[in-house]
Enzyme design. Structure first.
Site, PDB file in Angstrom:
ATOM      1  N   ASN A 195      47.026  45.655  -7.054  1.00 20.25           N
ATOM      2  CA  ASN A 195      47.982  45.607  -5.956  1.00 20.25           C
ATOM      3  C   ASN A 195      47.691  46.647  -4.868  1.00 20.25           C
ATOM      4  OD1 ASN A 195      50.272  44.892  -4.539  1.00 20.25           O
ATOM      5  ND2 ASN A 195      51.709  45.930  -5.914  1.00 20.25           N
TER       6      ASN A 195
ATOM      7  N   HIS B  88      64.231  41.725 -14.457  1.00 17.87           N
ATOM      8  CA  HIS B  88      64.508  42.811 -13.511  1.00 17.87           C
ATOM      9  C   HIS B  88      65.815  42.583 -12.777  1.00 17.87           C
ATOM     10  CE1 HIS B  88      60.318  44.607 -12.484  1.00 17.87           C
ATOM     11  NE2 HIS B  88      60.418  44.379 -13.764  1.00 17.87           N
TER      12      HIS B  88
ATOM     13  N   ARG C 293      66.047  45.171 -17.278  1.00 17.66           N
ATOM     14  CA  ARG C 293      65.772  46.451 -16.621  1.00 17.66           C
ATOM     15  C   ARG C 293      66.709  46.567 -15.439  1.00 17.66           C
ATOM     16  NH1 ARG C 293      60.503  48.114 -12.994  1.00 17.66           N
ATOM     17  NH2 ARG C 293      61.907  47.527 -11.315  1.00 17.66           N
TER      18      ARG C 293
ATOM     19  N   TYR D 162      62.912  52.127  -3.872  1.00 24.35           N
ATOM     20  CA  TYR D 162      61.936  51.166  -4.386  1.00 24.35           C
ATOM     21  C   TYR D 162      62.496  50.452  -5.619  1.00 24.35           C
ATOM     22  CZ  TYR D 162      57.775  49.088  -6.358  1.00 24.35           C
ATOM     23  OH  TYR D 162      56.879  48.184  -6.872  1.00 24.35           O
TER      24      TYR D 162
ATOM     25  N   ASP E 183      63.318  52.064 -15.032  1.00 20.56           N
ATOM     26  CA  ASP E 183      62.003  52.543 -14.567  1.00 20.56           C
ATOM     27  C   ASP E 183      62.200  53.709 -13.593  1.00 20.56           C
ATOM     28  OD1 ASP E 183      59.389  52.823 -13.754  1.00 20.56           O
ATOM     29  OD2 ASP E 183      59.076  50.705 -13.292  1.00 20.56           O
TER      30      ASP E 183
ATOM     31  N   HIS F 197      59.530  55.322 -12.165  1.00 18.50           N
ATOM     32  CA  HIS F 197      58.413  55.292 -11.220  1.00 18.50           C
ATOM     33  C   HIS F 197      57.786  56.667 -10.992  1.00 18.50           C
ATOM     34  CE1 HIS F 197      60.404  51.389  -9.946  1.00 18.50           C
ATOM     35  NE2 HIS F 197      59.195  51.043 -10.301  1.00 18.50           N
TER      36      HIS F 197
ATOM     37  N   GLU G  63      61.089  54.434 -18.397  1.00 20.28           N
ATOM     38  CA  GLU G  63      59.675  54.172 -18.137  1.00 20.28           C
ATOM     39  C   GLU G  63      59.151  55.129 -17.078  1.00 20.28           C
ATOM     40  OE1 GLU G  63      59.256  50.076 -16.997  1.00 20.28           O
ATOM     41  OE2 GLU G  63      57.607  50.532 -15.632  1.00 20.28           O
TER      42      GLU G  63
ATOM     43  N   GLU H 286      51.539  51.840 -17.189  1.00 15.23           N
ATOM     44  CA  GLU H 286      51.107  50.784 -16.270  1.00 15.23           C
ATOM     45  C   GLU H 286      49.968  51.223 -15.353  1.00 15.23           C
ATOM     46  OE1 GLU H 286      54.934  49.964 -14.369  1.00 15.23           O
ATOM     47  OE2 GLU H 286      54.148  50.778 -12.510  1.00 15.23           O
TER      48      GLU H 286
ATOM     49  N   ARG I  15      52.529  50.877 -22.268  1.00 14.89           N
ATOM     50  CA  ARG I  15      52.774  49.769 -21.339  1.00 14.89           C
ATOM     51  C   ARG I  15      51.565  49.383 -20.496  1.00 14.89           C
ATOM     52  NH1 ARG I  15      55.241  50.112 -17.268  1.00 14.89           N
ATOM     53  NH2 ARG I  15      56.037  48.000 -17.161  1.00 14.89           N
TER      54      ARG I  15
ATOM     55  N   GLU J 258      57.213  42.823 -20.129  1.00 15.79           N
ATOM     56  CA  GLU J 258      57.889  42.695 -18.832  1.00 15.79           C
ATOM     57  C   GLU J 258      57.652  41.285 -18.287  1.00 15.79           C
ATOM     58  OE1 GLU J 258      56.254  45.300 -15.867  1.00 15.79           O
ATOM     59  OE2 GLU J 258      58.028  45.164 -14.593  1.00 15.79           O
TER      60      GLU J 258
ATOM     61  N   TRP K 196      54.889  58.962  -6.616  1.00 16.09           N
ATOM     62  CA  TRP K 196      55.185  57.573  -6.254  1.00 16.09           C
ATOM     63  C   TRP K 196      56.563  57.109  -6.659  1.00 16.09           C
ATOM     64  CZ3 TRP K 196      56.007  52.531  -7.768  1.00 16.09           C
ATOM     65  CH2 TRP K 196      55.740  51.599  -6.745  1.00 16.09           C
TER      66      TRP K 196
HETATM   67  C1  CS2 Z   1      56.829  48.493 -11.635  1.00  9.13           C
HETATM   68  C2  CS2 Z   1      55.838  47.740 -10.824  1.00  9.13           C
HETATM   69  O1  CS2 Z   1      57.185  46.534 -12.844  1.00  9.13           O
HETATM   70  C3  CS2 Z   1      57.098  47.746 -12.909  1.00  9.13           C
HETATM   71  O2  CS2 Z   1      57.264  48.366 -13.928  1.00  9.13           O
HETATM   72  O3  CS2 Z   1      56.555  49.809 -11.852  1.00  9.13           O
HETATM   73  O4  CS2 Z   1      56.573  46.953  -9.927  1.00  9.13           O
HETATM   74  C4  CS2 Z   1      54.853  48.548 -10.019  1.00  9.13           C
HETATM   75  O5  CS2 Z   1      55.522  49.243  -9.039  1.00  9.13           O
HETATM   76  C5  CS2 Z   1      53.853  47.618  -9.446  1.00  9.13           C
HETATM   77  O6  CS2 Z   1      53.273  46.854 -10.475  1.00  9.13           O
HETATM   78  C6  CS2 Z   1      52.782  48.363  -8.669  1.00  9.13           C
HETATM   79  O7  CS2 Z   1      51.799  47.479  -8.324  1.00  9.13           O
HETATM   80 MG    MG Z   2      56.975  50.368 -13.805  1.00 16.09          MG
END
Ligand code: CS2
Ligand code: MG
Length: 404
Positions: free
Chosen positions: A37, A122, A147, A159, A212, A214, A238, A264, A285, A341, A404
Site C-alpha cells: 500500500n 471493522h 474491531r 485514522y 488498533d 496504529h 494491536e 502487520e 499478525r 482480519e 504512524w
Molecule cells: C490497519 C491497516 O487493518 C489494520 O489493522 O492497521 O488498515 C493498515 O493501516 C493498512 O493495512 C496500511 O496499509
Molecule cells: Mg493494524
C-alpha cells in the site's frame, strides 16, 4: 512442470492492487498478491525487472527451493519490497501446485484443522453514537468479533474511521502528498476507555472486542492504555507501540494483562522471533503477502505455536482478495490459529477478482476449489488503471512528525 510466463497486473478497482500471475508450461496459472500500500510500483519493478526473468524455465513445483533462491540469491535480504515480491511468487506457486494436483492449498498444508476461520470486522464512527450503530451492524450481520475505532473528540480527523460507510478507510487519489492528521496522545488515552465502556454497556460481553492503536504510544503509555482497558475484556490491543522495537513490549507486558497483538509491518521471522520466544505478545499478525508468502508465514506460525502465541493475520482492504484467499488456506490448516482480519473489498473489486471464500455465521470458509480458489479477469482489471495514493501521516499539535 516448468514456469513458462510470469506477468504483473496492476489495477485499481476501488483501490490499487498488484497481482503476479505465473503460468506453467502445462498451462496452469497461479496468482500471488504483490500489493504494498502506497509503494505499489516499487514491487512492480522488483518483480518485472528482477524476479520474473529469473523464474522462466524453473521447476514450478520446487516451491521452497525457489523461495530460498529469491531470498538468499538477492544478497539483500528482507524488507517489505523484497518480501512482498517473494510472497507473490510463493503464493502463485502454491496455487499452481494445488491446481495441478486438484487440491485446495490447505490440503497440501496438511488439511483443515477447523471448520471455519473466525474473522473480525471493522466498526468505526465519527461519534460514539455512530460507532455504536456500526458495531450493531456487524453483530447483526453475524460477526463474533469486532474491531472498534472512533474519532477522538477535539481532533479534526482520526485514522481508521470510515469515510463513506463501506468499512474502508482508504486515502482519496487527490495528488502526490499524503493527508496530514493531527495526533494528541493524552486526548486518546482519556477517550479510549470511554469508547470501550460505551460498547460493552450497549452490547455486553458476548463477542470479541478488538482495537488498533496504529503504533502511536510509548511503552509506558501503552501499558497505561492496556490497564485502563482491562475491565472491558478485549481480545487484543494491536500495534500499541512502534513495532520495530521488540524490547518495548517487555514494559507493556509487565503492566497489563490485556492481550497484545503486533506484526502487520513485519516481513520476516527475524522481526518477531524475540517477541514470540519471550512470550511478549499473544498474537502475531503478519500478512501472507508481506511476510514471504505461505511458506514463510507458516514458519512464523510454527515458531509461535511452540510458545503458545496465536495467529491473527492482517487482512486490511489494501491487501487484495488474492491475499485473503491465501491467508484463509493457511488459517484453516494451522493449529495455533487465533483470528483473521476481514475488511472485505471495495466495489468493483469483485469484477476483477473472482473469489470462492464465503462468510457464514462469523466465520470465513475458504471453499474446496483446487489451489487458492481465486481468479483474476484481466479485461476487467484493465478498466481500472492505477491511481497514485499515499497513506496519511500523523503530526503532533506543534507540527512534529509522530509515529504512524
Ligand atoms: C490497519 C491497516 O487493518 C489494520 O489493522 O492497521 O488498515 C493498515 O493501516 C493498512 O493495512 C496500511 O496499509
Ligand atoms: Mg493494524
Amino acid at each position: 512442470m516448468k514456469i513458462d510466463k510470469a506477468e504483473v497486473i496492476v489495477t485499481s478497482p476501488g483501490r490499487n492492487y498488484v497481482t503476479l500471475r505465473i503460468t506453467s508450461d502445462t498451462g496452469v496459472t497461479g496468482l500471488g498478491d504483490a500489493t504494498l500500500n502506497g509503494r505499489e510500483l516499487s514491487v512492480v519493478s522488483y518483480l518485472r525487472d528482477h524476479v520474473c526473468p529469473q523464474l522462466i524455465g524453473k521447476d514450478a513445483s520446487r516451491i521452497t527451493d525457489l523461495w530460498e533462491y529469491l531470498y538468499k540469491g538477492a544478497y539483500w535480504r528482507r524488507g517489505p519490497v523484497t518480501m512482498t515480491a517473494i510472497a507473490a511468487v510463493d503464493c502463485a506457486l502454491w496455487d499452481i501446485l494445488g491446481k495441478a494436483t486438484e487440491r485446495p492449498v490447505h490440503e497440501l498444508l496438511g488439511g483443515a484443522v477447523r471448520d471455519g476461520v473466525l474473522v473480525y470486522g471493522h466498526a468505526s464512527g465519527r461519534t460514539l453514537d455512530d460507532l455504536l450503530r456500526d458495531v450493531g451492524h456487524y453483530l447483526g450481520a453475524g460477526y463474533r468479533a469486532v474491531r472498534v475505532q472512533a474519532a477522538i473528540p477535539g481532533l479534526d480527523s482520526t485514522y481508521g474511521i470510515h469515510h463513506d460507510g463501506t468499512g474502508h478507510t482508504y486515502e482519496p487519489a487527490d495528488g502526490r502528498y499524503p493527508t496530514e492528521n493531527v495526533w494528541d496522545t493524552a486526548a486518546y488515552l482519556r477517550f479510549a476507555p470511554e469508547m470501550m465502556a460505551a460498547v460493552r454497556e450497549t452490547y455486553g460481553y458476548d463477542f470479541h472486542l478488538l482495537h488498533d492503536v496504529h503504533h502511536r504510544l510509548t511503552p509506558r503509555e501503552a501499558a497505561k492504555l492496556g490497564k485502563s482497558l482491562e475491565p472491558f475484556d478485549l481480545f487484543w490491543i494491536e500495534d500499541a507501540t512502534p513495532a520495530e522495537d521488540q524490547r518495548a513490549f517487555e514494559l507493556v507486558r509487565s503492566h497489563t494483562v490485556t492481550p497484545l497483538a503486533v506484526g502487520e509491518i513485519f516481513n520476516s521471522i527475524w522481526d518477531c522471533h524475540e517477541l514470540i520466544s519471550r512470550r511478549l505478545v499473544d498474537y502475531i499478525r503478519c500478512s501472507v503477502s508481506h511476510a514471504g508468502g505461505i511458506t514463510h508465514l507458516r514458519r512464523i506460525f510454527d515458531l509461535a505455536a511452540l510458545y503458545g502465541v496465536r495467529t491473527g493475520s492482517h487482512g486490511a482492504g489494501d491487501l487484495s482478495p488474492v491475499s485473503l484467499a491465501s491467508a484463509l488456506q493457511l488459517d484453516i490448516a494451522v493449529p495455533n490459529f487465533g483470528i483473521q482480519e476481514y475488511m472485505g473489498h471495495l466495489s468493483p473489486a469483485e469484477e476483477v477478482f473472482m473469489t470462492h471464500y464465503r462468510f457464514e455465521d462469523g466465520y470465513l470458509k475458504p471453499g474446496d476449489r483446487p489451489g487458492l480458489g481465486v481468479e483474476i479477469d484481466e479485461d476487467a482489471a484493465a478498466r481500472y488503471p492505477y491511481e497514485p495514493r499515499s497513506l496519511p501521516i500523523n503530526r503532533l499539535r506543534d507540527g512534529t512528525m509522530h509515529d504512524w
